[in-house]
Scaffold this motif. Structure first.
Motif, PDB file in Angstrom:
ATOM      1  N   ASN A  26      48.536  37.043  77.368  1.00 39.78           N
ATOM      2  CA  ASN A  26      47.379  38.106  77.603  1.00 39.78           C
ATOM      3  C   ASN A  26      46.333  37.185  78.654  1.00 39.78           C
ATOM      4  OD1 ASN A  26      46.490  36.224  75.784  1.00 39.78           O
ATOM      5  ND2 ASN A  26      46.025  37.691  74.260  1.00 39.78           N
ATOM      6  N   GLY A  27      46.838  36.137  79.146  1.00 37.95           N
ATOM      7  CA  GLY A  27      45.892  35.404  79.982  1.00 37.95           C
ATOM      8  C   GLY A  27      46.827  33.995  80.394  1.00 37.95           C
ATOM      9  N   GLU A  28      46.256  33.117  81.234  1.00 38.33           N
ATOM     10  CA  GLU A  28      46.790  32.066  81.494  1.00 38.33           C
ATOM     11  C   GLU A  28      47.356  31.089  80.381  1.00 38.33           C
ATOM     12  OE1 GLU A  28      45.683  27.799  83.823  1.00 38.33           O
ATOM     13  OE2 GLU A  28      44.485  29.237  84.043  1.00 38.33           O
ATOM     14  N   CYS A  29      48.693  30.642  80.685  1.00 38.78           N
ATOM     15  CA  CYS A  29      49.146  30.069  79.492  1.00 38.78           C
ATOM     16  C   CYS A  29      49.958  28.698  80.190  1.00 38.78           C
ATOM     17  CB  CYS A  29      50.409  30.817  78.875  1.00 38.78           C
ATOM     18  SG  CYS A  29      51.368  29.938  77.693  1.00 38.78           S
ATOM     19  N   ASP A  30      49.559  27.632  79.672  1.00 38.26           N
ATOM     20  CA  ASP A  30      50.049  26.244  80.058  1.00 38.26           C
ATOM     21  C   ASP A  30      49.936  25.403  78.391  1.00 38.26           C
ATOM     22  OD1 ASP A  30      50.969  23.823  81.176  1.00 38.26           O
ATOM     23  OD2 ASP A  30      49.344  23.838  82.442  1.00 38.26           O
ATOM     24  N   ARG A  31      51.212  25.564  77.907  1.00 37.38           N
ATOM     25  CA  ARG A  31      51.169  24.787  76.608  1.00 37.38           C
ATOM     26  C   ARG A  31      52.279  24.036  76.516  1.00 37.38           C
ATOM     27  NH1 ARG A  31      50.733  30.615  73.024  1.00 37.38           N
ATOM     28  NH2 ARG A  31      48.339  31.176  73.760  1.00 37.38           N
ATOM     29  N   VAL A  32      52.173  22.973  75.986  1.00 41.92           N
ATOM     30  CA  VAL A  32      53.004  21.984  75.667  1.00 41.92           C
ATOM     31  C   VAL A  32      53.573  22.037  74.109  1.00 41.92           C
ATOM     32  CG1 VAL A  32      53.500  19.472  75.771  1.00 41.92           C
ATOM     33  CG2 VAL A  32      52.340  20.493  77.534  1.00 41.92           C
ATOM     34  N   TYR A  33      54.569  22.115  73.678  1.00 41.69           N
ATOM     35  CA  TYR A  33      55.154  22.148  72.423  1.00 41.69           C
ATOM     36  C   TYR A  33      56.000  20.616  72.103  1.00 41.69           C
ATOM     37  CZ  TYR A  33      54.038  26.996  72.604  1.00 41.69           C
ATOM     38  OH  TYR A  33      53.380  28.127  72.617  1.00 41.69           O
ATOM     39  N   LEU A  34      55.437  19.936  71.294  1.00 35.47           N
ATOM     40  CA  LEU A  34      55.895  18.606  70.992  1.00 35.47           C
ATOM     41  C   LEU A  34      56.829  18.681  69.854  1.00 35.47           C
ATOM     42  CD1 LEU A  34      52.637  16.561  71.121  1.00 35.47           C
ATOM     43  CD2 LEU A  34      54.232  16.639  72.921  1.00 35.47           C
TER      44      LEU A  34
END
Length: 94
Positions: free
Chosen positions: A4-12
């Motif tokens: 629902n918006g910009e996404c830049d996620r890191v999943y460790l």
């Protein structure tokens, strides 16, 4: 996750297979990996998409990037002559 918006996620600490459910086309896309401890999920959304010279203004609506990675404290440091191989296998499921 729904965007629902910009996404830049890191999943460790993520070694498991990811499944993207494409409701518009009634399918699932599965990404399995090896030698990767992280997953990055990215979509630029409206503003960032419009600012990217190599990205169409409306392309954000039909894309998601799911990356196999080793980042942050889980990154790999290689000395000259060393190597590290990561693999990602993408499968289309009905």
């Amino acid at each position: 996750m729904k965007f629902n918006g910009e996404c830049d996620r890191v999943y460790l600490n993520t070694t498991s297979t990811c499944t993207l459910r494409d409701l518009a086309l009634s399918r699932s896309i599965q990404i399995s990996k090896s030698n990767s401890q992280c997953t990055v999920v990215w979509n630029p959304w409206i503003k960032k998409s419009a600012a990217m010279a190599d990205f169409g203004d409306d392309e954000w609506q039909s894309m998601v990037c799911i990356e196999t990675a080793n980042v942050a404290l889980l990154s790999q440091t290689l000395n000259p002559g060393e190597s590290h191989v990561m693999t990602a296998a993408v499968s289309l499921l009905p």
